[in-house]
Design a protein around this motif. Structure first.
Motif, PDB file in Angstrom:
ATOM      1  N   ALA A  38       0.849  -1.162   0.032  1.00 47.31           N
ATOM      2  CA  ALA A  38      -0.084  -0.039  -0.156  1.00 47.31           C
ATOM      3  C   ALA A  38       0.902   1.314  -0.032  1.00 47.31           C
ATOM      4  N   ILE A  63       1.896   6.544  -1.014  1.00 54.88           N
ATOM      5  CA  ILE A  63       0.824   5.669  -1.203  1.00 54.88           C
ATOM      6  C   ILE A  63       0.957   5.064  -2.854  1.00 54.88           C
ATOM      7  N   ALA A  67      -3.299   1.246  -4.217  1.00 53.06           N
ATOM      8  CA  ALA A  67      -3.887   1.429  -3.025  1.00 53.06           C
ATOM      9  C   ALA A  67      -4.657   2.765  -3.307  1.00 53.06           C
ATOM     10  N   LEU A  87      -7.646   4.145   3.904  1.00 53.79           N
ATOM     11  CA  LEU A  87      -6.631   3.676   2.963  1.00 53.79           C
ATOM     12  C   LEU A  87      -7.446   2.330   2.451  1.00 53.79           C
ATOM     13  N   SER A  88      -7.542   2.142   1.210  1.00 51.45           N
ATOM     14  CA  SER A  88      -7.895   0.779   0.917  1.00 51.45           C
ATOM     15  C   SER A  88      -7.373   0.182  -0.252  1.00 51.45           C
ATOM     16  N   VAL A  89      -7.172  -1.225  -0.177  1.00 53.34           N
ATOM     17  CA  VAL A  89      -6.577  -1.929  -1.190  1.00 53.34           C
ATOM     18  C   VAL A  89      -7.542  -3.110  -1.744  1.00 53.34           C
ATOM     19  N   SER A  93      -9.932  -2.351   3.898  1.00 56.31           N
ATOM     20  CA  SER A  93      -9.483  -0.916   4.231  1.00 56.31           C
ATOM     21  C   SER A  93      -9.408  -0.648   5.523  1.00 56.31           C
ATOM     22  N   MET A 116      -2.215  -2.377   9.333  1.00 59.66           N
ATOM     23  CA  MET A 116      -1.575  -2.923   7.977  1.00 59.66           C
ATOM     24  C   MET A 116      -1.026  -4.423   8.447  1.00 59.66           C
TER      25      MET A 116
END
Length: 251
Positions: A38, A63, A67, A87-89, A93, A116
């Motif tokens: 990310a 970033i 991400a 924050l999202s992948v 998130s 994380m």
């Protein structure tokens, strides 16, 4: 919002008072979320939110393209200098994110360490929190005798301990497994993590009909810097009686 009350208080403090200390670090810092990096940066900062150890704050520009970082709301009491963010992948998130726009932390992002999946310094995984660059560990082989007892019962004796000396902490004595009286120990399910030593497992101690939980810890797979203590056992100094060369230490 209540789930982020600690982050809100932290942001209010940092925007009004600034951090205890902040320094750029040359380390490459990466963090995984949902199987992808990310963030990836050589421009991270060590930020001491308090005097004890630092956290990583990373530039917004670090970033990764895989991400997505979205500011969700301005934080009250910061005069618009800090925002909560997500924050999202993919489909995973975290809302444990703050973006700063104040002078000393401008354009830096704080992501809660535990949010994380894994952090890395260069190619080495780190646990619990970033290592303090001003803290070190020395592990020294010794021939001094160490005796451990509790409630009048001897639990271990060794003439070849490993002394682990960690900046600002009292010495710890890691003893070979053959020096321990195993009949008093039972396995605990507790696990903890240390950025300097790795994942610790524990034993409970049972003497005179009483159980003392998590009084002993050990490392099956310590970090490289702590490799000499692998498989050795350490008794919690503050909770047992220890004699070093026949002289009893204070708990």
């Amino acid at each position: 919002m209540a789930a982020n009350s600690d982050l809100i208080k932290l942001a209010q403090k940092l925007t009004s008072e600034g951090p205890h200390k902040a320094e750029a670090t040359p380390r490459r810092v990466r963090a995984l979320l949902n199987g992808k990096y990310a963030l990836d940066t050589t421009g991270a900062f060590h930020v001491w939110e308090h005097p004890y150890y630092p956290q990583f704050y990373v530039p917004i520009s670090s970033i990764s393209s895989s991400a997505n970082l979205i500011q969700t709301s301005s934080i009250d009491g910061t005069d618009g200098k800090a925002h909560l963010a997500r924050l999202s992948v993919g489909n995973k998130s975290t809302d444990r994110v703050v973006v700063f726009e104040t002078s000393s932390l401008k354009d830096l992002v704080k992501i809660d360490f535990a949010a994380m999946d894994q952090w890395y310094e260069e190619d080495v995984p780190i646990y619990q929190h970033p290592k303090d660059p001003y803290k070190r560990i020395d592990i020294l082989s010794s021939s001094r005798s160490v005796k451990v007892a509790l409630d009048g019962v001897t639990l271990a004796e060794s003439n070849n301990p490993q002394f682990l000396l960690e900046t600002s902490l009292r010495p710890r004595y890691y003893l070979p497994p053959t020096s321990v009286k195993w009949e008093y120990l039972t396995k605990s399910e507790t696990e903890t993590y240390c950025p300097y030593k790795g994942k610790a497992n524990y034993y409970n101690v049972n003497v005179n009909g009483k159980e003392y939980r998590d009084l002993v810890w050990y490392y099956v797979y310590p970090t490289a810097e702590s490799a000499p203590v692998v498989g050795h056992l350490c008794f919690y100094n503050e909770k047992v009686d220890i004699w070093l060369d026949g002289v009893q230490e204070k708990r």
